[in-house]
Design a protein around this motif. Sequence first.
Motif, PDB file in Angstrom:
ATOM      1  N   LEU A   1      35.883  34.403  46.510  1.00 11.91           N
ATOM      2  CA  LEU A   1      35.052  34.204  45.324  1.00 11.91           C
ATOM      3  C   LEU A   1      36.003  33.966  44.151  1.00 11.91           C
ATOM      4  CD1 LEU A   1      32.354  34.328  43.729  1.00 11.91           C
ATOM      5  CD2 LEU A   1      32.710  36.797  43.533  1.00 11.91           C
TER       6      LEU A   1
ATOM      7  N   LEU B   1      29.063  28.575  43.935  1.00 18.94           N
ATOM      8  CA  LEU B   1      28.352  29.676  44.572  1.00 18.94           C
ATOM      9  C   LEU B   1      26.850  29.499  44.362  1.00 18.94           C
ATOM     10  CD1 LEU B   1      28.682  32.561  45.934  1.00 18.94           C
ATOM     11  CD2 LEU B   1      28.534  33.474  43.615  1.00 18.94           C
TER      12      LEU B   1
ATOM     13  N   MET C   1      37.343  33.612  53.114  1.00 15.53           N
ATOM     14  CA  MET C   1      36.561  33.081  52.000  1.00 15.53           C
ATOM     15  C   MET C   1      36.924  33.828  50.720  1.00 15.53           C
ATOM     16  SD  MET C   1      32.483  32.283  51.864  1.00 15.53           S
ATOM     17  CE  MET C   1      32.677  31.106  53.209  1.00 15.53           C
TER      18      MET C   1
ATOM     19  N   LEU D   1      33.016  29.375  45.514  1.00 12.76           N
ATOM     20  CA  LEU D   1      33.498  29.930  46.771  1.00 12.76           C
ATOM     21  C   LEU D   1      34.541  28.984  47.350  1.00 12.76           C
ATOM     22  CD1 LEU D   1      30.459  31.358  48.802  1.00 12.76           C
ATOM     23  CD2 LEU D   1      32.368  32.637  47.826  1.00 12.76           C
TER      24      LEU D   1
ATOM     25  N   GLU E   1      23.603  33.011  48.271  1.00 14.02           N
ATOM     26  CA  GLU E   1      24.827  33.648  48.761  1.00 14.02           C
ATOM     27  C   GLU E   1      25.175  34.925  48.006  1.00 14.02           C
ATOM     28  OE1 GLU E   1      27.402  29.867  50.377  1.00 14.02           O
ATOM     29  OE2 GLU E   1      27.141  30.096  48.201  1.00 14.02           O
TER      30      GLU E   1
ATOM     31  N   GLU F   1      37.277  37.906  50.828  1.00 10.64           N
ATOM     32  CA  GLU F   1      36.407  38.450  51.869  1.00 10.64           C
ATOM     33  C   GLU F   1      37.142  39.540  52.643  1.00 10.64           C
ATOM     34  OE1 GLU F   1      33.645  36.664  55.485  1.00 10.64           O
ATOM     35  OE2 GLU F   1      35.500  35.650  54.923  1.00 10.64           O
TER      36      GLU F   1
ATOM     37  N   ASP G   1      36.443  28.153  50.771  1.00  8.91           N
ATOM     38  CA  ASP G   1      36.412  28.355  52.216  1.00  8.91           C
ATOM     39  C   ASP G   1      37.427  27.402  52.842  1.00  8.91           C
ATOM     40  OD1 ASP G   1      35.847  28.999  54.794  1.00  8.91           O
ATOM     41  OD2 ASP G   1      33.763  28.313  54.773  1.00  8.91           O
TER      42      ASP G   1
ATOM     43  N   LYS H   1      26.616  36.589  51.280  1.00  4.35           N
ATOM     44  CA  LYS H   1      28.078  36.575  51.402  1.00  4.35           C
ATOM     45  C   LYS H   1      28.726  37.461  50.341  1.00  4.35           C
ATOM     46  CE  LYS H   1      30.318  34.893  53.851  1.00  4.35           C
ATOM     47  NZ  LYS H   1      30.970  35.472  55.059  1.00  4.35           N
ATOM     48  N   VAL H   2      28.175  37.418  49.117  1.00  2.00           N
ATOM     49  CA  VAL H   2      28.715  38.199  47.999  1.00  2.00           C
ATOM     50  C   VAL H   2      27.712  39.293  47.645  1.00  2.00           C
ATOM     51  CG1 VAL H   2      29.479  38.159  45.593  1.00  2.00           C
ATOM     52  CG2 VAL H   2      29.988  36.214  47.109  1.00  2.00           C
TER      53      VAL H   2
END
Length: 234
Positions: A3, A70, A1, A61, A74, A27, A63, A152-153
């Motif tokens: 950003l 985003l 993933m 994001l 998250e 990530e 993926d 996630k972030v």
Amino acid sequence: MILNIHELHKAYGTKKVLNGLSYQFVEGKIYSIIGRNGAGKTTFFNCINRDISFEQGTITLIDGTKERELTFEEVGMVSASPILPEFLTGYEFINYFLSFNDGFSNSNEQIVNDYFNLFRIQENDRFKLIKDYSYGMKNKLQLLCCLIRNPKVILLDEPLSSFDIIVSHDIKERLVELKHDHIILMSTHILQLATDVSDEIILLKNGTLTSFDWKGYHREDYEKHLIDVLNEEE
């Protein structure tokens, strides 16, 4: 993933703080954002966290082959200026936060205490009102909340500046463990911290981000090189 920050612009009046800032954060890595005071590090984090608006750009994001905006859920941010409910004790706050985020029952004392133990918060301090906490203790609660949410972030704005050496060591180890399933961005003035835990060091200057190659230098050399580069800022 990934950003993906693309062409981010943010100004306060006539002062441009972020000037077409673009970068991709992957990530599994810890990124340290370094810049002079007023360079826009906190502004950059606040834009990602949607605490402030920006004039232009996208924050998404990626993926696999899918790219999407985003979401608030998250992102987790540990601010340099913690705002907490000071009328609660630390225990009451974390207990409530656990129940609100993960559905734990209020009677699950072991889980609450496990989180406190993670940051070496003594038992008598757990039942003090947050208003009586030191700045460092408030920052510990902030970081605990971020870990409970498990976003996630993760954005860390000067995360270790108020911790003692033992807790700082524990948190650095925890960040290295966390990075495998997260994207971690950390702003810091402590160069040793950045080189201890970061996979990449990125300079924020003139409203944009540039990667700083430091791994091929001895400590004295990369410090001088970093200072020279930052001094070039207009």
